[in-house]
Design a protein around this motif. Sequence first.
Motif, PDB file in Angstrom:
ATOM      1  N   MET A  93     -15.024 -62.738  46.145  1.00 53.88           N
ATOM      2  CA  MET A  93     -15.655 -62.854  44.830  1.00 53.88           C
ATOM      3  C   MET A  93     -16.579 -61.666  44.561  1.00 53.88           C
ATOM      4  SD  MET A  93     -16.358 -66.964  44.799  1.00 53.88           S
ATOM      5  CE  MET A  93     -16.945 -67.122  43.123  1.00 53.88           C
ATOM      6  N   GLU A  94     -17.274 -61.190  45.591  1.00 60.03           N
ATOM      7  CA  GLU A  94     -18.140 -60.013  45.430  1.00 60.03           C
ATOM      8  C   GLU A  94     -17.307 -58.771  45.109  1.00 60.03           C
ATOM      9  OE1 GLU A  94     -21.413 -59.715  45.426  1.00 60.03           O
ATOM     10  OE2 GLU A  94     -21.913 -61.775  45.959  1.00 60.03           O
ATOM     11  N   THR A  95     -16.179 -58.628  45.783  1.00 62.98           N
ATOM     12  CA  THR A  95     -15.285 -57.499  45.512  1.00 62.98           C
ATOM     13  C   THR A  95     -14.763 -57.559  44.084  1.00 62.98           C
ATOM     14  OG1 THR A  95     -14.626 -57.485  47.834  1.00 62.98           O
ATOM     15  CG2 THR A  95     -13.195 -56.323  46.293  1.00 62.98           C
ATOM     16  N   THR A  96     -14.423 -58.752  43.647  1.00 66.65           N
ATOM     17  CA  THR A  96     -13.956 -58.931  42.270  1.00 66.65           C
ATOM     18  C   THR A  96     -15.049 -58.558  41.281  1.00 66.65           C
ATOM     19  OG1 THR A  96     -12.461 -60.700  42.965  1.00 66.65           O
ATOM     20  CG2 THR A  96     -13.043 -60.625  40.641  1.00 66.65           C
ATOM     21  N   ARG A  97     -16.289 -58.935  41.587  1.00 59.17           N
ATOM     22  CA  ARG A  97     -17.402 -58.605  40.694  1.00 59.17           C
ATOM     23  C   ARG A  97     -17.572 -57.092  40.583  1.00 59.17           C
ATOM     24  NH1 ARG A  97     -23.310 -61.069  41.425  1.00 59.17           N
ATOM     25  NH2 ARG A  97     -22.807 -60.693  43.588  1.00 59.17           N
ATOM     26  N   GLU A  98     -17.479 -56.388  41.702  1.00 58.55           N
ATOM     27  CA  GLU A  98     -17.625 -54.934  41.662  1.00 58.55           C
ATOM     28  C   GLU A  98     -16.490 -54.286  40.866  1.00 58.55           C
ATOM     29  OE1 GLU A  98     -20.285 -53.236  42.521  1.00 58.55           O
ATOM     30  OE2 GLU A  98     -21.113 -55.217  42.965  1.00 58.55           O
ATOM     31  N   SER A  99     -15.295 -54.812  40.999  1.00 65.91           N
ATOM     32  CA  SER A  99     -14.156 -54.281  40.244  1.00 65.91           C
ATOM     33  C   SER A  99     -14.363 -54.480  38.745  1.00 65.91           C
ATOM     34  CB  SER A  99     -12.873 -54.977  40.702  1.00 65.91           C
ATOM     35  OG  SER A  99     -11.798 -54.627  39.877  1.00 65.91           O
ATOM     36  N   ILE A 100     -14.805 -55.658  38.357  1.00 63.48           N
ATOM     37  CA  ILE A 100     -15.048 -55.923  36.934  1.00 63.48           C
ATOM     38  C   ILE A 100     -16.201 -55.065  36.428  1.00 63.48           C
ATOM     39  CG2 ILE A 100     -15.772 -57.688  35.273  1.00 63.48           C
ATOM     40  CD1 ILE A 100     -14.242 -59.731  36.934  1.00 63.48           C
ATOM     41  N   ARG A 101     -17.219 -54.868  37.262  1.00 63.38           N
ATOM     42  CA  ARG A 101     -18.357 -54.038  36.856  1.00 63.38           C
ATOM     43  C   ARG A 101     -17.910 -52.590  36.607  1.00 63.38           C
ATOM     44  NH1 ARG A 101     -22.499 -55.446  40.409  1.00 63.38           N
ATOM     45  NH2 ARG A 101     -23.184 -56.914  38.845  1.00 63.38           N
ATOM     46  N   ARG A 102     -17.029 -52.068  37.474  1.00 64.90           N
ATOM     47  CA  ARG A 102     -16.514 -50.699  37.264  1.00 64.90           C
ATOM     48  C   ARG A 102     -15.708 -50.618  35.967  1.00 64.90           C
ATOM     49  NH1 ARG A 102     -15.589 -51.009  42.814  1.00 64.90           N
ATOM     50  NH2 ARG A 102     -13.431 -51.609  42.436  1.00 64.90           N
TER      51      ARG A 102
ATOM     52  N   ARG B 126     -11.812 -70.238  40.522  1.00 62.44           N
ATOM     53  CA  ARG B 126     -12.375 -69.804  39.243  1.00 62.44           C
ATOM     54  C   ARG B 126     -12.607 -68.294  39.256  1.00 62.44           C
ATOM     55  NH1 ARG B 126     -12.334 -69.650  34.115  1.00 62.44           N
ATOM     56  NH2 ARG B 126     -14.340 -69.332  33.135  1.00 62.44           N
ATOM     57  N   GLY B 127     -13.052 -67.771  40.383  1.00 67.34           N
ATOM     58  CA  GLY B 127     -13.233 -66.323  40.499  1.00 67.34           C
ATOM     59  C   GLY B 127     -11.920 -65.578  40.347  1.00 67.34           C
ATOM     60  N   GLN B 128     -10.861 -66.104  40.944  1.00 63.95           N
ATOM     61  CA  GLN B 128      -9.548 -65.472  40.799  1.00 63.95           C
ATOM     62  C   GLN B 128      -9.075 -65.532  39.348  1.00 63.95           C
ATOM     63  OE1 GLN B 128      -7.376 -67.758  43.754  1.00 63.95           O
ATOM     64  NE2 GLN B 128      -7.328 -65.986  45.121  1.00 63.95           N
ATOM     65  N   GLN B 129      -9.329 -66.651  38.699  1.00 64.81           N
ATOM     66  CA  GLN B 129      -8.938 -66.787  37.300  1.00 64.81           C
ATOM     67  C   GLN B 129      -9.709 -65.800  36.429  1.00 64.81           C
ATOM     68  OE1 GLN B 129      -9.766 -70.652  35.679  1.00 64.81           O
ATOM     69  NE2 GLN B 129      -8.789 -70.205  33.728  1.00 64.81           N
ATOM     70  N   LEU B 130     -11.000 -65.653  36.687  1.00 66.68           N
ATOM     71  CA  LEU B 130     -11.802 -64.703  35.914  1.00 66.68           C
ATOM     72  C   LEU B 130     -11.344 -63.269  36.158  1.00 66.68           C
ATOM     73  CD1 LEU B 130     -15.314 -66.321  36.318  1.00 66.68           C
ATOM     74  CD2 LEU B 130     -14.022 -66.073  34.189  1.00 66.68           C
ATOM     75  N   ASP B 131     -10.914 -62.965  37.367  1.00 64.67           N
ATOM     76  CA  ASP B 131     -10.380 -61.636  37.660  1.00 64.67           C
ATOM     77  C   ASP B 131      -9.124 -61.377  36.835  1.00 64.67           C
ATOM     78  OD1 ASP B 131     -10.093 -59.146  38.931  1.00 64.67           O
ATOM     79  OD2 ASP B 131      -8.818 -60.020  40.487  1.00 64.67           O
ATOM     80  N   ALA B 132      -8.243 -62.354  36.778  1.00 64.31           N
ATOM     81  CA  ALA B 132      -7.018 -62.200  35.982  1.00 64.31           C
ATOM     82  C   ALA B 132      -7.352 -62.050  34.501  1.00 64.31           C
ATOM     83  CB  ALA B 132      -6.100 -63.396  36.204  1.00 64.31           C
ATOM     84  N   GLU B 133      -8.324 -62.816  34.017  1.00 63.99           N
ATOM     85  CA  GLU B 133      -8.717 -62.711  32.612  1.00 63.99           C
ATOM     86  C   GLU B 133      -9.361 -61.360  32.321  1.00 63.99           C
ATOM     87  OE1 GLU B 133     -11.187 -66.077  31.744  1.00 63.99           O
ATOM     88  OE2 GLU B 133      -9.555 -67.511  32.071  1.00 63.99           O
ATOM     89  N   ALA B 134     -10.131 -60.836  33.266  1.00 64.94           N
ATOM     90  CA  ALA B 134     -10.746 -59.520  33.074  1.00 64.94           C
ATOM     91  C   ALA B 134      -9.680 -58.431  33.020  1.00 64.94           C
ATOM     92  CB  ALA B 134     -11.738 -59.235  34.200  1.00 64.94           C
ATOM     93  N   LYS B 135      -8.651 -58.577  33.820  1.00 59.69           N
ATOM     94  CA  LYS B 135      -7.555 -57.604  33.774  1.00 59.69           C
ATOM     95  C   LYS B 135      -6.822 -57.681  32.436  1.00 59.69           C
ATOM     96  CE  LYS B 135      -6.657 -56.993  38.704  1.00 59.69           C
ATOM     97  NZ  LYS B 135      -8.046 -56.961  39.012  1.00 59.69           N
ATOM     98  N   GLN B 136      -6.743 -58.865  31.873  1.00 60.07           N
ATOM     99  CA  GLN B 136      -6.134 -58.994  30.549  1.00 60.07           C
ATOM    100  C   GLN B 136      -7.018 -58.353  29.485  1.00 60.07           C
ATOM    101  OE1 GLN B 136      -5.417 -63.186  30.086  1.00 60.07           O
ATOM    102  NE2 GLN B 136      -3.427 -63.081  31.097  1.00 60.07           N
ATOM    103  N   CYS B 137      -8.322 -58.372  29.701  1.00 62.65           N
ATOM    104  CA  CYS B 137      -9.233 -57.743  28.744  1.00 62.65           C
ATOM    105  C   CYS B 137      -8.933 -56.253  28.600  1.00 62.65           C
ATOM    106  CB  CYS B 137     -10.685 -57.890  29.195  1.00 62.65           C
ATOM    107  SG  CYS B 137     -11.375 -59.532  29.043  1.00 62.65           S
ATOM    108  N   ILE B 138      -8.619 -55.614  29.715  1.00 65.22           N
ATOM    109  CA  ILE B 138      -8.403 -54.168  29.672  1.00 65.22           C
ATOM    110  C   ILE B 138      -6.930 -53.810  29.599  1.00 65.22           C
ATOM    111  CG2 ILE B 138     -10.560 -53.610  30.808  1.00 65.22           C
ATOM    112  CD1 ILE B 138      -9.048 -53.309  33.408  1.00 65.22           C
TER     113      ILE B 138
END
Length: 191
Positions: free
Chosen positions: A62-71, A134-146
């Motif tokens: 989840m921390e790795t996902t947060r850093e990816s979304i932050r970048r 939920r973290g995995q789902q948010l990662d997928a949604e963030a990828k859809q954002c971009i």
Amino acid sequence: MRRYQIIGYTLVGLAAAALVGQSAASAQDAPDTTAVDPAGAKQVNLSTADQVSAAEGYLRNMETTRESIRRDLEDARQQRDVVKTLCLNDKLNQLDVAIRSATDRKRGLDLAASRGDADLANHEFTILSVLFQRGQQLDAEAKQCIGKEVGFVGESSTTVDIDPNLPFEDPTDLPDPVVIAQPPNCASCNR
């Protein structure tokens, strides 16, 4: 007579309450170490030590996902893309909440494991598993954002193999239709 009916009903009620209480107490005596698999499809049996190590992996992921979304959010801000920025900021905030909750649950899991409370550890680990999902789902949604495709990492390519046993004729070329029906004779024509 009425007094005996009331006493009888009272005794039946007390006996039923005693049976229900006894079965509930015996159900709580046996510790259950089943937990929900992060895929959510089945329950798995894990020891508390395995639950603690899996929970640590969940938090790292989840921390790795947060850093990816932050970048990605920083890139969207540099590009001055308002839609991507708002979307990624929302996903990052939701992920931060999930990580804070998961960290609290991890502390609860560690405490339950140190006390040897398998039921509480199982409960905390189940909630951690849901937060990880939920973290995995948010990662997928963030990828859809971009606009990133979730399923593919690199460039995609298509390979076509044609069976050499296929006929060489084009199946879409149909022969000219043969007209079998004759047009009807004129019914109102005078001869």
